[in-house]
Design a protein around this motif. Structure first.
Motif, short mmCIF file in Angstrom:
data_model
loop_
_atom_site.label_atom_id
_atom_site.label_comp_id
_atom_site.label_asym_id
_atom_site.label_seq_id
_atom_site.Cartn_x
_atom_site.Cartn_y
_atom_site.Cartn_z
N MET A 1 -19.20 39.14 18.67
CA MET A 1 -19.50 40.37 17.94
C MET A 1 -20.06 40.01 16.58
N ARG A 2 -19.21 39.53 15.65
CA ARG A 2 -19.70 39.07 14.36
C ARG A 2 -18.89 37.86 13.95
N SER A 3 -19.50 37.03 13.15
CA SER A 3 -18.81 35.82 12.72
C SER A 3 -18.17 36.02 11.36
N ALA A 4 -18.98 36.37 10.35
CA ALA A 4 -18.42 36.61 9.02
C ALA A 4 -17.75 37.96 9.02
N GLN A 5 -16.45 37.98 8.74
CA GLN A 5 -15.70 39.21 8.82
C GLN A 5 -15.26 39.66 7.44
N SER A 6 -15.55 40.91 7.12
CA SER A 6 -15.10 41.47 5.85
C SER A 6 -13.62 41.79 5.91
N ALA A 69 -20.11 49.44 14.27
CA ALA A 69 -18.94 49.72 13.44
C ALA A 69 -18.32 48.44 12.88
N GLU A 70 -18.26 47.39 13.72
CA GLU A 70 -17.71 46.08 13.37
C GLU A 70 -16.20 46.08 13.20
N SER A 71 -15.62 47.19 12.81
CA SER A 71 -14.17 47.28 12.64
C SER A 71 -13.72 48.68 13.04
N CYS A 72 -12.42 48.86 13.13
CA CYS A 72 -11.90 50.18 13.50
C CYS A 72 -10.50 50.34 12.94
N PHE A 73 -10.00 51.56 12.99
CA PHE A 73 -8.60 51.79 12.70
C PHE A 73 -7.82 51.54 13.99
N PHE A 74 -6.85 50.66 13.91
CA PHE A 74 -6.03 50.25 15.05
C PHE A 74 -4.66 50.89 14.87
N CYS A 75 -4.33 51.84 15.72
CA CYS A 75 -3.12 52.66 15.55
C CYS A 75 -2.09 52.35 16.62
N THR A 76 -0.87 52.11 16.18
CA THR A 76 0.25 51.84 17.09
C THR A 76 1.45 52.70 16.68
N ASN A 77 2.54 52.55 17.43
CA ASN A 77 3.75 53.32 17.16
C ASN A 77 3.46 54.81 17.19
N ILE A 78 2.80 55.23 18.27
CA ILE A 78 2.34 56.62 18.40
C ILE A 78 3.46 57.47 18.99
N LYS A 79 4.13 58.20 18.14
CA LYS A 79 5.25 59.03 18.57
C LYS A 79 5.18 60.37 17.86
N THR A 80 5.56 61.42 18.55
CA THR A 80 5.55 62.75 17.97
C THR A 80 6.56 62.85 16.84
N GLY A 81 6.11 63.35 15.71
CA GLY A 81 7.01 63.57 14.59
C GLY A 81 7.28 62.34 13.73
N VAL A 82 6.65 61.22 14.08
CA VAL A 82 6.86 59.98 13.32
C VAL A 82 5.50 59.46 12.87
N PRO A 83 5.36 59.07 11.59
CA PRO A 83 4.07 58.53 11.13
C PRO A 83 3.67 57.30 11.96
N LEU A 84 2.47 57.31 12.48
CA LEU A 84 2.00 56.16 13.24
C LEU A 84 1.59 55.04 12.31
N GLN A 92 -13.61 41.93 17.85
CA GLN A 92 -14.17 40.65 18.27
C GLN A 92 -15.17 40.80 19.42
N GLN A 93 -14.88 41.72 20.34
CA GLN A 93 -15.76 41.85 21.51
C GLN A 93 -15.42 43.10 22.31
N VAL A 94 -16.44 43.68 22.94
CA VAL A 94 -16.25 44.64 24.03
C VAL A 94 -16.80 43.95 25.26
N ILE A 100 -11.52 45.98 24.83
CA ILE A 100 -11.84 45.71 23.43
C ILE A 100 -10.88 44.62 22.93
N TRP A 101 -11.46 43.54 22.38
CA TRP A 101 -10.67 42.36 22.02
C TRP A 101 -10.52 42.21 20.50
N PHE A 102 -9.31 41.80 20.11
CA PHE A 102 -8.97 41.53 18.72
C PHE A 102 -8.18 40.23 18.64
#
Length: 216
Positions: A1-6, A69-84, A92-94, A100-102
């Motif tokens: 995808m890209r080598s130099a990563q911000s 895009a080169e980057s994205c928001f990666f969201c985990t701990n997805i539960k109702t009523g709790v901040p993710l 890194q790659q599709v 989608i690889w990280f």
């Protein structure tokens, strides 16, 4: 995808606490994936702006927008009523199957959360006004050395000082189960001209396109 990563491959390791507005917005976006999107475009729109994509078309669309895009928001701990938990991650790659690889540290907070609950939400933005992607899927953590070798670049050593054989390196593969995109049909310039024409004619003539992404 890209080598130099911000952004480091595992940025940020601390659990973030997004505000309620972002959490609400994310929930609203995810709700659109369970609906037909009927009525999301203006009733005066003369063109068909809903284009659902599947198979190779969906993978290519996802790859194109992810590369921009080169980057994205990666969201985990997805539960109702709790901040993710949300953090920016370098893509890194599709791959050809739409996965989608990280890269991530073995002892990172996100790895702990994925181990407990693999459901993951990714939010991309390829441009200021187009190229938005919403992906929901399952994350898998692995230590596939052959894949690490494939994705490795010298710049990644900035975050993994032990090199590509660093035992702390892990791979995260997100397997999409649902996806949705918002983009333009012919690029920013044409989109701007259509918007200008809409002002003159009073008809919706924007160049937008949106639809589901089914990579299965």
């Amino acid at each position: 995808m890209r080598s130099a990563q911000s952004l480091p491959p595992n940025a940020f390791r601390k659990k973030s606490k997004p505000n309620s507005t972002f959490h609400c917005s994310l929930y609203k976006i995810s709700k659109t994936m369970a609906t037909s999107q009927e009525g999301s475009t203006n009733n005066t729109q003369e063109e068909n702006n809903i284009q659902d994509l599947g198979g190779k078309e969906a993978v290519e669309k996802l790859r194109t927008l992810a590369e921009k895009a080169e980057s994205c928001f990666f969201c985990t701990n997805i539960k109702t009523g709790v901040p993710l938990s949300v953090r920016p991650m370098a893509i890194q790659q599709v791959d050809d199957e739409g996965n989608i690889w990280f890269m991530s540290m073995k002892d990172s907070h996100k790895n702990d959360e994925i181990s407990a609950d693999p459901f993951t939400h990714l939010l991309f933005q390829a441009g200021a006004h187009s190229g938005f992607v919403n992906i929901y899927g399952i994350s898998e953590i692995s230590r596939d050395q052959a894949k690490i070798d494939e994705l490795w670049s010298p710049f990644i050593k900035t975050w993994f000082q032990g090199g590509k054989d660093d035992p702390n390196i892990t791979l995260i593969k997100v397997i999409p189960s649902e996806g949705y995109y918002w983009d333009t049909k012919h690029g920013t310039a044409v989109a701007f001209l259509k918007m200008a024409a809409s002002v003159i004619t009073g008809k919706t003539m924007d160049d937008s396109v949106e639809g589901t992404l089914d990579v299965d």
